[in-house]
Design a protein around this motif. Structure first.
Motif, PDB file in Angstrom:
ATOM      1  N   UNK A  19       0.840  -1.201   0.000  1.00 51.43           N
ATOM      2  CA  UNK A  19       0.000   0.000   0.000  1.00 51.43           C
ATOM      3  C   UNK A  19       0.872   1.246   0.000  1.00 51.43           C
ATOM      4  N   UNK A  20       0.531   2.189  -0.883  1.00 52.88           N
ATOM      5  CA  UNK A  20       1.163   3.517  -0.897  1.00 52.88           C
ATOM      6  C   UNK A  20       0.043   4.543  -0.927  1.00 52.88           C
ATOM      7  N   UNK A  21       0.101   5.507  -0.015  1.00 54.11           N
ATOM      8  CA  UNK A  21      -0.935   6.542   0.049  1.00 54.11           C
ATOM      9  C   UNK A  21      -0.274   7.912   0.070  1.00 54.11           C
ATOM     10  N   UNK A  22      -0.826   8.827  -0.723  1.00 52.81           N
ATOM     11  CA  UNK A  22      -0.405  10.225  -0.736  1.00 52.81           C
ATOM     12  C   UNK A  22      -1.634  11.091  -0.523  1.00 52.81           C
ATOM     13  N   UNK A  23      -1.461  12.198   0.149  1.00 53.35           N
ATOM     14  CA  UNK A  23      -2.569  13.128   0.375  1.00 53.35           C
ATOM     15  C   UNK A  23      -2.124  14.291   1.212  1.00 53.35           C
ATOM     16  N   UNK A  24      -1.448  15.241   0.602  1.00 55.13           N
ATOM     17  CA  UNK A  24      -0.855  16.327   1.378  1.00 55.13           C
ATOM     18  C   UNK A  24      -1.843  17.262   2.071  1.00 55.13           C
ATOM     19  N   UNK A  25      -3.118  17.283   1.631  1.00 58.89           N
ATOM     20  CA  UNK A  25      -4.053  18.222   2.259  1.00 58.89           C
ATOM     21  C   UNK A  25      -4.844  17.616   3.412  1.00 58.89           C
ATOM     22  N   UNK A  26      -4.692  16.301   3.649  1.00 61.10           N
ATOM     23  CA  UNK A  26      -5.336  15.675   4.799  1.00 61.10           C
ATOM     24  C   UNK A  26      -6.784  15.268   4.619  1.00 61.10           C
ATOM     25  N   UNK A  32      -2.331   3.529  -4.009  1.00 61.00           N
ATOM     26  CA  UNK A  32      -2.014   2.385  -4.856  1.00 61.00           C
ATOM     27  C   UNK A  32      -2.028   1.176  -3.938  1.00 61.00           C
ATOM     28  N   UNK A  33      -2.877   0.208  -4.260  1.00 58.01           N
ATOM     29  CA  UNK A  33      -2.990  -0.995  -3.453  1.00 58.01           C
ATOM     30  C   UNK A  33      -2.757  -2.187  -4.379  1.00 58.01           C
ATOM     31  N   UNK A  34      -1.723  -2.969  -4.074  1.00 56.28           N
ATOM     32  CA  UNK A  34      -1.383  -4.148  -4.863  1.00 56.28           C
ATOM     33  C   UNK A  34      -1.624  -5.369  -3.985  1.00 56.28           C
ATOM     34  N   UNK A  35      -2.549  -6.231  -4.429  1.00 59.21           N
ATOM     35  CA  UNK A  35      -2.916  -7.371  -3.598  1.00 59.21           C
ATOM     36  C   UNK A  35      -3.282  -8.579  -4.454  1.00 59.21           C
ATOM     37  N   UNK A  36      -2.824  -9.763  -4.041  1.00 58.81           N
ATOM     38  CA  UNK A  36      -3.252 -10.975  -4.741  1.00 58.81           C
ATOM     39  C   UNK A  36      -4.748 -11.241  -4.559  1.00 58.81           C
ATOM     40  N   UNK A  37      -5.364 -10.654  -3.544  1.00 55.53           N
ATOM     41  CA  UNK A  37      -6.801 -10.837  -3.307  1.00 55.53           C
ATOM     42  C   UNK A  37      -7.647 -10.209  -4.411  1.00 55.53           C
ATOM     43  N   UNK A  38      -7.068  -9.342  -5.237  1.00 52.64           N
ATOM     44  CA  UNK A  38      -7.799  -8.694  -6.322  1.00 52.64           C
ATOM     45  C   UNK A  38      -7.944  -9.587  -7.555  1.00 52.64           C
ATOM     46  N   UNK A  39      -7.239 -10.682  -7.604  1.00 51.98           N
ATOM     47  CA  UNK A  39      -7.265 -11.559  -8.780  1.00 51.98           C
ATOM     48  C   UNK A  39      -8.697 -11.996  -9.094  1.00 51.98           C
ATOM     49  N   UNK A  40      -9.082 -11.807 -10.351  1.00 52.90           N
ATOM     50  CA  UNK A  40     -10.401 -12.225 -10.806  1.00 52.90           C
ATOM     51  C   UNK A  40     -11.532 -11.298 -10.427  1.00 52.90           C
ATOM     52  N   UNK A  41     -11.224 -10.167  -9.791  1.00 50.54           N
ATOM     53  CA  UNK A  41     -12.265  -9.229  -9.355  1.00 50.54           C
ATOM     54  C   UNK A  41     -12.290  -8.000 -10.260  1.00 50.54           C
ATOM     55  N   UNK A  42     -13.492  -7.499 -10.489  1.00 51.39           N
ATOM     56  CA  UNK A  42     -13.656  -6.270 -11.259  1.00 51.39           C
ATOM     57  C   UNK A  42     -13.212  -5.072 -10.416  1.00 51.39           C
ATOM     58  N   UNK A  43     -12.899  -3.951 -11.074  1.00 54.00           N
ATOM     59  CA  UNK A  43     -12.437  -2.774 -10.319  1.00 54.00           C
ATOM     60  C   UNK A  43     -13.374  -2.340  -9.197  1.00 54.00           C
ATOM     61  N   UNK A  49     -13.381  -3.514  -1.502  1.00 56.69           N
ATOM     62  CA  UNK A  49     -12.520  -4.198  -0.534  1.00 56.69           C
ATOM     63  C   UNK A  49     -11.665  -3.183   0.217  1.00 56.69           C
ATOM     64  N   UNK A  50     -11.128  -2.201  -0.506  1.00 56.90           N
ATOM     65  CA  UNK A  50     -10.298  -1.174   0.135  1.00 56.90           C
ATOM     66  C   UNK A  50     -11.165  -0.273   1.012  1.00 56.90           C
ATOM     67  N   UNK A  51     -12.311   0.161   0.493  1.00 59.64           N
ATOM     68  CA  UNK A  51     -13.198   1.018   1.279  1.00 59.64           C
ATOM     69  C   UNK A  51     -13.613   0.344   2.581  1.00 59.64           C
ATOM     70  N   UNK A  52     -13.801  -0.949   2.552  1.00 58.44           N
ATOM     71  CA  UNK A  52     -14.203  -1.688   3.755  1.00 58.44           C
ATOM     72  C   UNK A  52     -13.156  -1.570   4.862  1.00 58.44           C
ATOM     73  N   UNK A  53     -11.901  -1.400   4.500  1.00 60.23           N
ATOM     74  CA  UNK A  53     -10.853  -1.258   5.516  1.00 60.23           C
ATOM     75  C   UNK A  53     -10.913   0.099   6.207  1.00 60.23           C
ATOM     76  N   UNK A  66      -8.808   8.431  -4.259  1.00 57.04           N
ATOM     77  CA  UNK A  66      -8.594   7.941  -5.617  1.00 57.04           C
ATOM     78  C   UNK A  66      -7.781   6.660  -5.515  1.00 57.04           C
ATOM     79  N   UNK A  67      -8.289   5.581  -6.114  1.00 59.14           N
ATOM     80  CA  UNK A  67      -7.647   4.276  -5.966  1.00 59.14           C
ATOM     81  C   UNK A  67      -7.113   3.727  -7.277  1.00 59.14           C
ATOM     82  N   UNK A  68      -5.942   3.126  -7.188  1.00 60.68           N
ATOM     83  CA  UNK A  68      -5.416   2.228  -8.226  1.00 60.68           C
ATOM     84  C   UNK A  68      -5.267   0.893  -7.525  1.00 60.68           C
ATOM     85  N   UNK A  69      -5.984  -0.100  -7.999  1.00 62.83           N
ATOM     86  CA  UNK A  69      -5.964  -1.418  -7.379  1.00 62.83           C
ATOM     87  C   UNK A  69      -5.469  -2.434  -8.414  1.00 62.83           C
ATOM     88  N   UNK A  70      -4.370  -3.087  -8.086  1.00 62.07           N
ATOM     89  CA  UNK A  70      -3.731  -4.010  -9.020  1.00 62.07           C
ATOM     90  C   UNK A  70      -3.392  -5.322  -8.340  1.00 62.07           C
TER      91      UNK A  70
END
Length: 78
Positions: A19-26, A32-43, A49-53, A66-70
């Motif tokens: 996981x990498x997160x940027x957000x200078x304004x708070x 950017x979230x890279x996870x094997x759990x995303x395999x076979x899942x639509x965007x 899955x990320x929002x649930x966390x 803003x998410x990039x999920x790979x």
């Protein structure tokens, strides 16, 4: 709210992810979230899955995310 807190929350909810997160304004963040759990899942399913966390912080303390999920394979190709 800061980037490291958002990153920690996602990481705790998805411990196998990178996981990498940027957000200078708070309130607006990019992640950017890279996870094997995303395999076979639509965007949309990946984003949910990320929002649930983040739970109730979404739409409150976190105004926008803003998410990039790979999968690891997708990340390696980029």
């Amino acid at each position: 709210m800061d980037s490291s807190t958002v990153q920690d929350l996602i990481q705790r909810g998805m411990p196998e992810a990178k996981v990498e997160v940027n957000g200078p304004d708070g309130v607006h963040f990019e992640a950017l979230v890279v996870s094997p759990a995303f395999a076979g899942k639509l965007p949309l399913a990946r984003h949910r899955m990320v929002y649930a966390t983040l739970g109730e912080l979404m739409g409150g303390e976190i105004h926008a995310l803003s998410l990039r999920t790979l999968t690891p394979d997708e990340a390696q190709r980029q």
